[in-house]
Design a protein around this motif. Structure first.
Motif, PDB file in Angstrom:
ATOM      1  N   THR A  94      15.619  -1.378   4.839  1.00  0.00           N
ATOM      2  CA  THR A  94      14.878  -2.120   5.864  1.00  0.00           C
ATOM      3  C   THR A  94      13.431  -2.353   5.452  1.00  0.00           C
ATOM      4  OG1 THR A  94      16.263  -1.116   7.556  1.00  0.00           O
ATOM      5  CG2 THR A  94      14.236  -2.113   8.305  1.00  0.00           C
ATOM      6  N   ARG A  95      12.814  -1.352   4.829  1.00  0.00           N
ATOM      7  CA  ARG A  95      11.395  -1.444   4.488  1.00  0.00           C
ATOM      8  C   ARG A  95      11.150  -2.184   3.183  1.00  0.00           C
ATOM      9  NH1 ARG A  95       8.030   1.923   7.291  1.00  0.00           N
ATOM     10  NH2 ARG A  95       6.732   2.244   5.465  1.00  0.00           N
ATOM     11  N   GLY A  96      12.160  -2.330   2.371  1.00  0.00           N
ATOM     12  CA  GLY A  96      12.038  -3.109   1.135  1.00  0.00           C
ATOM     13  C   GLY A  96      11.369  -2.363  -0.001  1.00  0.00           C
ATOM     14  N   SER A  97      11.924  -2.523  -1.181  1.00  0.00           N
ATOM     15  CA  SER A  97      11.391  -1.950  -2.420  1.00  0.00           C
ATOM     16  C   SER A  97      11.819  -2.857  -3.565  1.00  0.00           C
ATOM     17  CB  SER A  97      11.965  -0.544  -2.665  1.00  0.00           C
ATOM     18  OG  SER A  97      11.519   0.367  -1.708  1.00  0.00           O
ATOM     19  N   ASP A  98      11.112  -2.779  -4.674  1.00  0.00           N
ATOM     20  CA  ASP A  98      11.525  -3.507  -5.877  1.00  0.00           C
ATOM     21  C   ASP A  98      12.606  -2.743  -6.623  1.00  0.00           C
ATOM     22  OD1 ASP A  98       9.666  -5.636  -5.535  1.00  0.00           O
ATOM     23  OD2 ASP A  98       8.082  -4.277  -6.226  1.00  0.00           O
ATOM     24  N   ILE A  99      12.576  -1.414  -6.471  1.00  0.00           N
ATOM     25  CA  ILE A  99      13.584  -0.554  -7.093  1.00  0.00           C
ATOM     26  C   ILE A  99      13.740   0.681  -6.208  1.00  0.00           C
ATOM     27  CG2 ILE A  99      11.956   0.697  -8.561  1.00  0.00           C
ATOM     28  CD1 ILE A  99      14.145   0.574 -10.769  1.00  0.00           C
ATOM     29  N   VAL A 100      14.949   1.208  -6.144  1.00  0.00           N
ATOM     30  CA  VAL A 100      15.212   2.432  -5.380  1.00  0.00           C
ATOM     31  C   VAL A 100      15.642   3.512  -6.358  1.00  0.00           C
ATOM     32  CG1 VAL A 100      16.661   3.505  -3.604  1.00  0.00           C
ATOM     33  CG2 VAL A 100      15.826   1.160  -3.287  1.00  0.00           C
ATOM     34  N   HIS A 101      14.952   4.644  -6.326  1.00  0.00           N
ATOM     35  CA  HIS A 101      15.259   5.793  -7.174  1.00  0.00           C
ATOM     36  C   HIS A 101      15.788   6.891  -6.258  1.00  0.00           C
ATOM     37  CE1 HIS A 101      14.478   9.596  -9.207  1.00  0.00           C
ATOM     38  NE2 HIS A 101      14.582   8.924 -10.323  1.00  0.00           N
TER      39      HIS A 101
END
Length: 158
Positions: A94-101
């Motif tokens: 929902t909050r958005g990221s360029d990459i999720v680790h």
């Protein structure tokens, strides 16, 4: 670049174990290098606990009201940890990221909710003690192991 980090625990928010220290050091290092970091942990042990330069988005984690004995810890991890995972996956998406680790099994919720066009998932295999146990405990951890494997299959990198 914005990186969303999924980990139920991180130092100094939580204890001083190996996973906690690793996550705390990693997010501080990324923030020091100018990366915009959002960490999605369970509620911190300390009220004023924060990590300098890192946005901390607390995801509720409910524990079972039973004694903290071995069998109940396994039941707690097979239920509440997976429920926390779904909440963390929803929050980071929902909050958005360029990459999720994600730290090991913590990637299940994001992998489950992930859609085409969402940020890539990088899964780090750490804190996977449910894979290195005796026969009975290994059987008890089947739900958590299945969730971890699902996340690994859906990850872009492990």
């Amino acid at each position: 670049m914005k990186v969303g980090v999924l980990s139920r625990v991180a130092h100094p928010l939580h204890g001083y174990g190996g996973l906690e220290r690793h996550v705390g050091a990693m997010v501080r290092h990324l923030a020091a290098k100018g990366v915009e970091v959002s960490l999605y942990p369970s509620p911190p042990a300390e009220e004023d606990g924060g990590i300098r330069g890192v946005e901390v988005v607390v995801v509720p984690y409910r524990t079972l009201p039973w004694p903290r004995r071995a069998g109940f810890v396994i039941l707690d991890r097979n239920t509440n940890y997976l429920l926390w995972n779904l909440g963390a996956g929803r929050a980071v998406r929902t909050r958005g990221s360029d990459i999720v680790h994600a730290e090991a099994g913590a990637g299940f919720g994001y992998a489950w909710r992930r859609r085409l066009g969402d940020a890539p998932l990088v899964l780090q295999a750490q804190g996977m003690e449910e894979f290195k146990t005796g026969r009975l405990k290994r059987l008890a951890y089947v739900p958590l192991r299945l969730a971890s494997r699902y996340a690994a299959r859906r990850a872009d990198r492990v």
